[in-house]
Design an enzyme around this catalytic site. Structure first.
Site, PDB file in Angstrom:
ATOM      1  CB  SER A  82      52.752  82.290   8.322  1.00 13.93           C
ATOM      2  OG  SER A  82      53.703  82.956   7.521  1.00 13.93           O
ATOM      3  CD  GLU A 102      46.579  87.219  16.344  1.00 13.55           C
ATOM      4  OE1 GLU A 102      47.704  87.673  16.523  1.00 13.55           O
ATOM      5  OE2 GLU A 102      46.287  86.540  15.344  1.00 13.55           O
ATOM      6  CE  LYS A 156      53.686  82.518  13.684  1.00 11.34           C
ATOM      7  NZ  LYS A 156      53.851  83.855  13.089  1.00 11.34           N
ATOM      8  CG  HIS A 184      51.578  92.111  39.007  1.00 12.64           C
ATOM      9  ND1 HIS A 184      51.447  93.470  39.043  1.00 12.64           N
ATOM     10  CD2 HIS A 184      51.101  91.664  40.204  1.00 12.64           C
ATOM     11  CE1 HIS A 184      50.927  93.847  40.194  1.00 12.64           C
ATOM     12  NE2 HIS A 184      50.701  92.768  40.919  1.00 12.64           N
TER      13      HIS A 184
END
Ligand code: ARG
Length: 482
Positions: free
Chosen positions: A293, A306, A299, A166
């Site tokens: 970024s 991804e 970043k 979980h």
């Protein structure tokens, strides 16, 4: 004149133009061609044609000299294709007709090549050869990704992390145990590919368009030529000509193997994305597989992970396309089936690059040992061990579970870690707690106690390292995944 009404001369369709007074509209040609994507079947198509013509000579349907001329012509065409010099023509629709027409222009005997053959059994044969190759190639790439994961496990063999259910901290595990879980998933993917390759290993040639041929062919001869043989070298030929030309199960199975591989890499990627966030910071992903970024200078984004997650959607889409494509079709071949190739090829290509990127991402991956150690030091991770402690002292598990729950509540009320609850408090929760109760929180000892097969204790981890070394080495020797 509108593009749609211009037509090609019928003679340009030498393979089937006999009954036609005009050729297809240009729009129809553009709409119906498949050579732009099925040309990648050329090596398999040529292998199939060589085997078929060898069989025609073997049974006396063509002469040995005709066979040799056909073979030489096909070899020359393959060399041209490989050198990028072959001129593909969309007017000739597909890879099969492009090659046959080019051959016929050079070799008169090529007019006999299509004897006792249809494009329907030809395309089924090409695709089975292609799938056998694709399964083996993809399996090797997945094995290379497994190798990179195993190396990462080896480099961090002493690192412990919390395991999660979980997405809540559950119990401590060696990082290697978590990584071995990924190896298991990928091993099943390889097993599925091996099973698909085994089912592909039956020769369609001889099924003709739908009902075989009246000519005296030798299907077993062709099968042997093309390597459609069992482990003892016995030829394997498909058993129903109608099913053979209509069947696309293998396409779906391959796309399914790729889609499930996609689900696996997506889950691996998701763990890595979480672990690389500031909230976890367990892992530092390699710069070579991340981007920055354009706006926020600080970043570092986990792009390879991804995209692995994103590509899995595409792999599932391809599977869905293939399932839907076949579902309403009457037996046998229908032109709809030409649409089977783009999703299949895409699944192969995308799964292959995903396997490569997965390997690359693991190759430069670094674990942040301090963050892992801090996270796994949470004594609450051993609450279950504390219940087991009571069980070892004769307390029924349900009662022990309840008692430890009460200890957790006390710790929360006192705002102390679980192992720092005063002994008198713990004694009043359950009399079976003895002064040695805190030894449960010795993490090394806790791991040692997880001895059984499949558990994350150090003895098992050692065994699993040996097992995976062996399984991955077997791949290199060319053995199939089991
Ligand atoms: N380009 C076709 C395909 O990929 C080849 C088979 C054509 N067969 C036919 N009967 N038109 O499906």
């Amino acid at each position: 004149m509108a593009k749609s009404t211009k037509t090609a001369r019928p003679s340009q369709q030498a393979t089937w133009g006999g009954r036609f007074t005009s050729g297809p509209a240009e729009l129809m040609l553009a709409f119906s061609e498949s050579v732009s994507f099925d040309r990648r079947l050329a090596p398999f198509d040529i292998a199939g044609s060589k085997a078929h013509s060898a069989m025609l000579a073997h049974t006396g349907i063509i002469t040995a000299a005709e066979r040799d001329a056909i073979h030489a012509g096909l070899d020359a065409i393959l060399a041209e294709i490989e050198a990028g010099k072959f001129k593909w023509d969309v007017k000739l629709e597909d890879v099969h007709m492009n090659i046959e027409q080019a051959l016929t222009r050079r070799v008169p005997a090529a007019a006999k090549l299509h004897t006792a053959r249809s494009r329907n059994d030809q395309v089924a044969t090409d695709m089975r050869l292609y799938l056998k190759h694709a399964c083996a190639q993809l399996s090797e790439k997945i094995a290379a990704a497994q190798r990179a994961i195993l190396d990462a496990a080896d480099a961090h063999a002493d690192v412990l992390i919390p395991g999660y259910t979980h997405l809540q901290r559950a119990q401590p595990v060696y990082l290697a145990h978590h990584l071995f879980a990924w190896l298991e998933m990928l091993q099943r993917d390889r097993a599925r590919l091996a099973e698909t390759a085994a089912r592909a290993n039956w020769c369609p040639l001889g099924s003709g368009a739908i009902a075989g041929t009246t000519l005296p062919i030798d299907r077993e001869f062709t099968a042997r030529q093309l390597g459609f043989v069992d482990a003892r070298g016995r030829p394997q030929v498909t058993q129903n000509s109608m099913d053979t030309v209509a069947d696309r199960d293998l396409f779906t199975e391959f796309a399914h193997a790729c889609a499930l591989f996609g689900v696996h890499i997506s889950r691996i990627a998701e763990d890595l994305i979480l672990w690389s966030s500031a909230e976890f910071k367990f892992v530092e992903l390699p710069d070579a597989f991340c981007t920055g970024s354009s706006l926020m200078p600080q970043k570092k984004n986990p792009d390879s992970c991804e995209l692995l997650r994103g590509k899995s959607a595409r792999l599932q889409g391809n599977l869905h396309t293939l399932l839907t494509l076949a579902k309403g079709l009457p037996l046998t071949y229908n032109r709809d089936l030409q649409e089977d190739k783009p999703p299949l090829f895409d699944s192969h290509d995308q799964a292959a690059i995903c396997a490569d990127v997965l390997a690359g991402t693991f190759t430069g991956l670094k674990m942040n040992r301090d963050k892992c150690a801090a996270a796994v030091a949470d004594p609450a991770l051993l609450a279950t061990d504390l219940a087991d402690y009571l069980v070892e002292r004769g307390v029924p598990f349900r009662e022990a579970h309840h008692a430890v729950g009460a200890v957790v509540r006390v710790a929360e009320t006192l705002r102390v870690p679980l192992d720092k609850v005063p002994y008198d408090e713990i004694q009043s929760v359950h009399p079976a707690f003895e002064p040695d109760w805190t030894q449960v929180f010795d993490l090394k000892r806790a791991m040692q106690k997880r001895r059984g097969t499949g558990m994350p204790g150090p003895q098992q981890i050692k065994k699993q390292f040996a097992r995976w070394e062996k399984l991955i080495a077997e791949t290199r020797k060319g053995k199939n995944a089991k």
